[in-house]
Enzyme design. Structure first.
Site, short mmCIF file in Angstrom:
data_model
loop_
_atom_site.label_atom_id
_atom_site.label_comp_id
_atom_site.label_asym_id
_atom_site.label_seq_id
_atom_site.Cartn_x
_atom_site.Cartn_y
_atom_site.Cartn_z
N LYS A 44 1.35 -19.84 2.60
CA LYS A 44 2.08 -20.17 1.36
C LYS A 44 3.40 -19.40 1.37
CE LYS A 44 2.84 -18.78 -2.62
NZ LYS A 44 4.25 -19.06 -2.94
N GLU A 99 8.19 -19.60 -2.94
CA GLU A 99 8.72 -20.82 -3.56
C GLU A 99 10.24 -20.76 -3.69
OE1 GLU A 99 6.82 -18.56 -4.87
OE2 GLU A 99 7.51 -17.94 -6.86
N LYS A 100 10.81 -19.58 -3.47
CA LYS A 100 12.27 -19.44 -3.62
C LYS A 100 13.02 -19.84 -2.35
CE LYS A 100 12.09 -15.95 -7.21
NZ LYS A 100 10.77 -15.32 -7.20
N CYS A 128 12.33 -4.34 1.64
CA CYS A 128 11.30 -3.38 1.24
C CYS A 128 11.53 -2.04 1.89
CB CYS A 128 9.93 -3.89 1.63
SG CYS A 128 9.81 -4.17 3.39
P1 NAD Z 1 6.50 -11.56 -5.59
O1 NAD Z 1 5.31 -10.70 -5.69
O2 NAD Z 1 7.16 -12.02 -6.82
O3 NAD Z 1 6.12 -12.89 -4.77
C1 NAD Z 1 5.41 -12.81 -3.55
C2 NAD Z 1 4.44 -13.97 -3.46
O4 NAD Z 1 3.43 -13.84 -4.46
C3 NAD Z 1 5.10 -15.31 -3.68
O5 NAD Z 1 4.62 -16.21 -2.72
C4 NAD Z 1 4.71 -15.69 -5.10
O6 NAD Z 1 4.57 -17.08 -5.27
C5 NAD Z 1 3.39 -14.98 -5.30
N1 NAD Z 1 3.20 -14.48 -6.68
C6 NAD Z 1 4.12 -13.86 -7.45
N2 NAD Z 1 3.58 -13.49 -8.62
C7 NAD Z 1 2.28 -13.87 -8.60
C8 NAD Z 1 1.20 -13.76 -9.52
N3 NAD Z 1 1.35 -13.19 -10.70
N4 NAD Z 1 0.01 -14.26 -9.16
C9 NAD Z 1 -0.16 -14.84 -7.95
N5 NAD Z 1 0.84 -14.97 -7.04
C10 NAD Z 1 2.04 -14.49 -7.35
O7 NAD Z 1 7.54 -10.80 -4.62
P2 NAD Z 1 9.02 -11.23 -4.25
O8 NAD Z 1 9.89 -11.02 -5.44
O9 NAD Z 1 9.03 -12.55 -3.59
O10 NAD Z 1 9.35 -10.13 -3.14
C11 NAD Z 1 9.92 -8.88 -3.42
C12 NAD Z 1 8.86 -7.79 -3.38
O11 NAD Z 1 8.22 -7.79 -2.11
C13 NAD Z 1 9.44 -6.39 -3.54
O12 NAD Z 1 8.61 -5.65 -4.37
C14 NAD Z 1 9.44 -5.84 -2.12
O13 NAD Z 1 9.40 -4.43 -2.03
C15 NAD Z 1 8.19 -6.45 -1.60
N6 NAD Z 1 8.19 -6.49 -0.14
C16 NAD Z 1 7.37 -5.62 0.49
C17 NAD Z 1 7.35 -5.60 1.87
C18 NAD Z 1 6.47 -4.64 2.60
O14 NAD Z 1 6.24 -4.85 3.79
N7 NAD Z 1 5.95 -3.62 1.95
C19 NAD Z 1 8.17 -6.48 2.60
C20 NAD Z 1 8.98 -7.37 1.90
C21 NAD Z 1 8.97 -7.37 0.51
#
Ligand code: NAD
Length: 518
Positions: A196, A199-200, A304
């Site tokens: 999955k 979506e952005k 991240c």
């Molecule tokens: P996000 O959590 O908003 O989204 C990530 C995924 O989760 C998406 O596919 C989204 O559809 C899904 N999602 C979002 N909210 C949800 C919910 N309430 N219930 C179920 N699914 C949900 O993250 P983002 O804004 O796309 O990415 C940025 C974040 O990712 C930052 O916090 C960053 O630090 C973190 N990140 C961490 C790493 C790492 O390796 N630690 C790497 C890249 C990004």
């Protein structure tokens, strides 16, 4: 070949640089080897963050479509797991070649949907490509263990076997690297996969899947379902999915960790961060300032492993002015412009949130040395741009320190001693990465020993490990116990079967006592 001729409009648009359509194309799901338009009643616009143009529309996959994807993965598993490991490796070998050939198209898709500069988008793909290259040696990585003659005529050995259907849930910030952290390792171990994408910015995932199939990945081994929370929850709840790889925010990551674990799945959940760079006065000034700029403002701070917090120790605080001067020189514009240093942030909402956190710092008494909030980028006036922003005099109680900002904002703190700096870092709840800039081996060693973060950089600002190691965030930045890629990644996508065999003349007497090895 036949499949390629039937490419849906979305893929044709992507491959012809996504320009000509008047109506945004719909992003297809990939189910059982076919790219199919979803029958979803709702779609989300994928928006170019530099222009606000709608690039495509991503479906909120229906329950039936989701089930069909899992079922395709389940059906593909028996034959894929029995496919020789050498054949699975060769698919990866071809896949890496195709990724290289399609770098420019992939990068353009990433910049168009995500906003990062084209050069940075190439880096995004390249760091994922390295994982694919690593997967080409899976036979050695997946080897079992063998102890002969554990008892008379008895040998014991263990095999690392695939789990079955696995799933991956991706964030927006690395549209190529993070899917490539997941499915190449999973499928080369013999699993099948349901991905999955964010979506952005789903475009790169779809292109990568197409390349993987062109490389020889059989139908059903990799499937893609788009959507948001409902699709994610369906992944967590589905009895046929054995393991979930997640990368994203803490809110989503901890929800997924709890929900999928309640269904008995294994989970690796990489989450948010607040990475600190500690600057000692004996560090090389130029190299350190350049490292802070690159790691603070690269990808508009949406990494991240971004160094979002600088802790100046002692007299190094006086370097702040130079940092500001150099940050002012960075070029903020659309990522496709050749001179762009940083592009826009992902969405209007993200921009609002980042601006609110900057203002909270000011309200809490910090000093805004450089304010990028009101930047206007000629030719891209509607873009979600924020210029490099530097906030000084920040203390650990401030919201702009406690929250992950995830934008081009450097938060600067001061420590009167090295010990005080270490204490600041260790009190932070996150533990993704931390870097030190110094000329002292003793200080570097002390830092490495005492800092509670999973990835340490010594004069290296973004210490993301190459795939023969693992990505090892800790504390609130990770939940689970087997990290992404490297040995741990292979362990995550395999389970151990231990075999004890006896080859000797059958003993004539019967003993009901517990067998012992003597
Ligand atoms: P996000 O959590 O908003 O989204 C990530 C995924 O989760 C998406 O596919 C989204 O559809 C899904 N999602 C979002 N909210 C949800 C919910 N309430 N219930 C179920 N699914 C949900 O993250 P983002 O804004 O796309 O990415 C940025 C974040 O990712 C930052 O916090 C960053 O630090 C973190 N990140 C961490 C790493 C790492 O390796 N630690 C790497 C890249 C990004």
């Amino acid at each position: 070949q036949g499949k390629n001729n039937l490419r849906p409009r979305f893929l044709r648009c992507l491959l012809s640089t996504m320009s000509s359509s008047t109506h945004p194309p719909r992003v297809p799901n990939l189910i059982g080897g076919s790219f199919v338009d979803s029958q979803a009643s709702s779609h989300i616009d994928v928006i170019n963050p530099a222009t606000q143009e709608v690039v495509s529309q991503v479906p909120l996959t229906t329950k039936d479509e989701f089930k069909a994807a899992v079922s395709a993965a389940k059906q593909a598993f028996p034959s894929w797991r029995n496919t020789p490991i050498t054949t699975r490796q060769r698919v990866m070998l071809k896949f890496q070649e195709l990724i290289r050939k399609n770098m420019d198209k992939l990068a353009l898709s990433i910049t168009t949907e995500q906003g990062k500069t084209l050069k940075d988008a190439h880096g995004d793909i390249f760091r994922g490509l390295e994982v694919v290259e690593h997967a080409c040696g899976m036979a050695t990585l997946q080897m079992g263990e063998y102890v002969p003659n554990v008892s008379n005529g008895v040998d014991t050995y263990s095999l690392r076997e695939p789990l079955g259907v696995c799933a991956g849930i991706c964030p927006f910030n690395f549209p190529a690297m993070i899917p490539l952290w997941m499915f190449p390792i999973a499928v080369t171990c013999g699993n099948t996969f349901v991905l999955k994408p964010s979506e952005k910015d789903p475009g790169a995932s779809v292109m990568l899947a197409e390349l993987a199939m062109e490389a020889g990945l059989p139908d059903g081994v990799l499937n893609i379902v788009h959507g948001t929370n409902d699709t994610v929850n369906a992944i967590c709840d589905d009895d046929d999915i054995r393991a979930v790889s997640f990368v994203g925010s803490n809110t989503a990551g901890m929800h997924i960790y709890a929900r999928a674990a309640a269904k008995g799945k294994r989970i690796q959940s990489n989450m948010g961060a607040k990475n600190h760079g500690v600057v000692l006065p004996d560090a090389n000034v130029d190299a350190t300032l350049n490292a802070l700029l690159a790691a603070g403002f690269g990808a508009a701070g949406q990494r991240c492993m971004a160094l979002s917090t600088v802790v100046f120790v002692g007299s190094s605080k006086s370097w702040e002015d130079k940092l500001v001067e150099r940050a002012k020189a960075l070029k903020v514009t659309c990522g496709t412009e050749p001179d762009a240093d940083l592009g826009p942030v992902i969405s209007k909402q993200a921009k609002e949130r980042i601006c609110r956190l900057i203002q909270s710092g000011v309200d809490d008494g910090a000093k805004l040395l450089l304010d990028g909030r009101n930047i206007v980028v000629p030719g891209y006036e509607k873009g979600n741009f924020i210029g490099p922003t530097i906030i000084s005099g920040v203390t650990p109680d401030m919201e702009c320190y406690k929250e992950e900002i995830f934008g081009p904002v450097l938060v600067c703190m001061e420590a009167s001693s090295f010990d005080e700096a270490i204490d600041i870092l260790n009190r932070n709840k996150y533990g993704n990465g931390a870097a030190i800039f110094t000329a002292s081996g003793a200080a570097a060693r002390k830092f490495q020993m005492e800092i509670e973060a999973g990835q340490i950089g010594i004069n290296v600002p973004i210490p993301v490990p190459l795939p023969f190691f693992s990505f090892t965030g800790n504390k609130a930045s990770f939940a689970g116990d087997l990290n992404f890629y490297g040995k741990a990644g292979v362990d995550f996508f395999t389970q151990i079967k231990t075999v004890t065999q006896q080859w000797k003349d059958i003993p004539t007497s019967v003993s009901l006592a517990m067998p012992t090895s003597q």
